[in-house]
Design an enzyme around this catalytic site. Structure first.
Site, mmCIF file in Angstrom:
data_model
loop_
_atom_site.group_PDB
_atom_site.id
_atom_site.type_symbol
_atom_site.label_atom_id
_atom_site.label_comp_id
_atom_site.label_asym_id
_atom_site.label_seq_id
_atom_site.Cartn_x
_atom_site.Cartn_y
_atom_site.Cartn_z
ATOM 1 N N ASP A 69 0.833 -1.216 0.000
ATOM 2 C CA ASP A 69 0.000 0.000 0.000
ATOM 3 C C ASP A 69 0.862 1.259 0.000
ATOM 4 O OD1 ASP A 69 0.863 -0.691 2.622
ATOM 5 O OD2 ASP A 69 -0.604 0.691 3.469
ATOM 6 N N GLU B 268 0.333 -1.138 5.712
ATOM 7 C CA GLU B 268 1.454 -0.598 6.494
ATOM 8 C C GLU B 268 1.218 0.875 6.800
ATOM 9 O OE1 GLU B 268 5.477 1.012 7.454
ATOM 10 O OE2 GLU B 268 4.069 1.676 5.946
HETATM 11 ZN ZN LIG Z 1 7.048 2.161 3.750
#
Ligand SMILES: [Zn+2]
Length: 372
Positions: free
Chosen positions: A78, A139
């Site tokens: 992401d 993340e």
């Molecule tokens: Zn990163």
């Protein structure tokens, strides 16, 4: 223009929209690619907890050397925003966006390096043990993919996250734990012009409490900061509620606990003294990790950096990454610098020289893992 395979791969990856929570398209791309490369692939069900479009993807490349350490590499799929319709350009040895979006080298440089490494292992017939590749979702939403990752999917000895700035060769040997503090400070409303003595100002309580806190750099390992402080109302009413959000970080769990307790007590005690109330919730975002030169995960990376002609540099980070959760789950993991610059801005850029160095480093790490 550089038309090497990894550059081509990187440019293809950054053109796939994958703003955090909306990872389905990139996840499907990664699943297909890993299957094409003959990996055993699975996507976990962490999306049920994270509410993101995709889970984490784990690919296994089976090795012939059964005595080798089992290792893994991780990157995340992401990106932050604005990360849709990225138009990558090449200029002066860099790849960058057209200036209207981020680039997404964070962390597609890591993913491109993983694919390149698998290609190289096969083409050059390099001996290796079992290697796992974990591409995490979520993340950028606070490490939620790795938080909900089940370690049973990674039966390994140790591994590496490919997700830090700094030139290739920097090894992030420690990273702090972070706590978020959410406080509601309650006073008592009263007419500020007619009966101010009947009121208790939540703003005054909070302001006074903050003056009792140590903030900023606490010591070598510990920091703390107030993010927001909000009390709103007309000027003729004594403000009866303030919402405060703060954080503390430390490489040491004991120091983090002490700092959080000090901040919590400052709010509670001041509120009590001034006839108000403070309700404080503390959320631990991720655990700290700390490795030294004596640990194999660091030693092998240092050897590998030397092998690619660079000087290893051990770095303490001030921020968290998926390496924090994975280390916290008992899989020793350090984060490696991969060269991206100005991440989370529209000026993000990727030096081609560094992009080429990442798979070189990974191959050397893989070779270290079979050395006795
Ligand atoms: Zn990163």
């Amino acid at each position: 223009m550089n038309d090497l395979r990894i550059v081509h791969q990187f440019i293809e990856l950054v053109q796939i929209n994958s703003e955090t929570t909306k990872e389905r398209e990139i996840a499907d791309y990664i699943l297909d690619k890993m299957k094409d490369l003959d990996l055993e692939v699975l996507e976990d069900d962490s999306y049920k907890d994270t509410q993101h479009e995709a889970g984490n993807i784990i690919g296994k490349l089976t090795g012939k050397n059964e005595n080798a350490d089992k290792i893994y590499f991780t990157a995340h799929m992401d990106t932050v925003t604005p990360g849709n319709n990225i138009q990558p350009q090449q200029k002066d040895g860099y790849i960058m966006s057209d200036g209207s979006t981020i680039l997404g080298a964070d962390d597609k440089a890591g993913i491109a390096a993983i694919f390149e490494t698998i290609h190289l292992l096969k083409e050059k017939d390099i001996e290796h043990g079992d290697i796992y590749f974990a591409i995490m979702s979520g993340e950028e939403s606070g490490l939620v993919g790795s938080r909900h990752f089940d370690k049973k999917h990674l039966p390994v000895d140790y591994g590496y996250a490919l997700d830090s700035d700094g030139t290739v060769g920097h090894i992030i040997t420690s990273a702090p734990s972070q706590a978020k503090i959410y406080a509601t400070i309650t006073g008592k409303a009263a007419h500020a012009g007619v009966q101010p003595e009947k009121g208790v100002s939540a703003i005054s309580i909070t302001a006074k409490a903050i003056t009792k806190m140590s903030l900023g750099r606490i010591d070598e390992e510990t920091t703390a900061n107030i993010g927001s402080f909000e009390g709103r109302g007309p000027t003729n009413v004594v403000c009866d509620e303030v919402l405060l959000v703060a954080e503390a970080r430390s490489l040491s769990k004991a120091k983090l606990d002490t700092q959080v307790e000090m901040m919590t007590n400052a709010l509670k005690e001041t509120a009590e003294q001034m006839n108000g109330k403070a309700k404080v919730n503390v959320e631990y975002m991720y655990p700290a990790y700390h490795f030294s030169k004596e640990d194999k995960v660091v030693r092998n990376a240092m050897e590998a950096v030397t092998k690619i002609g660079r000087t290893p540099k051990l770095v303490k980070s001030g921020g968290g990454s998926d390496a924090n959760h994975l280390s916290g789950k008992g899989i020793p993991t350090v984060n490696l610098a991969i060269g991206y610059e100005n991440i989370h801005t529209k000026h993000e850029k990727m030096p081609v020289e560094e992009l080429l160095k990442i798979p070189e480093l990974m191959i050397e790490i893989i070779k270290q893992a079979i050395k006795k």
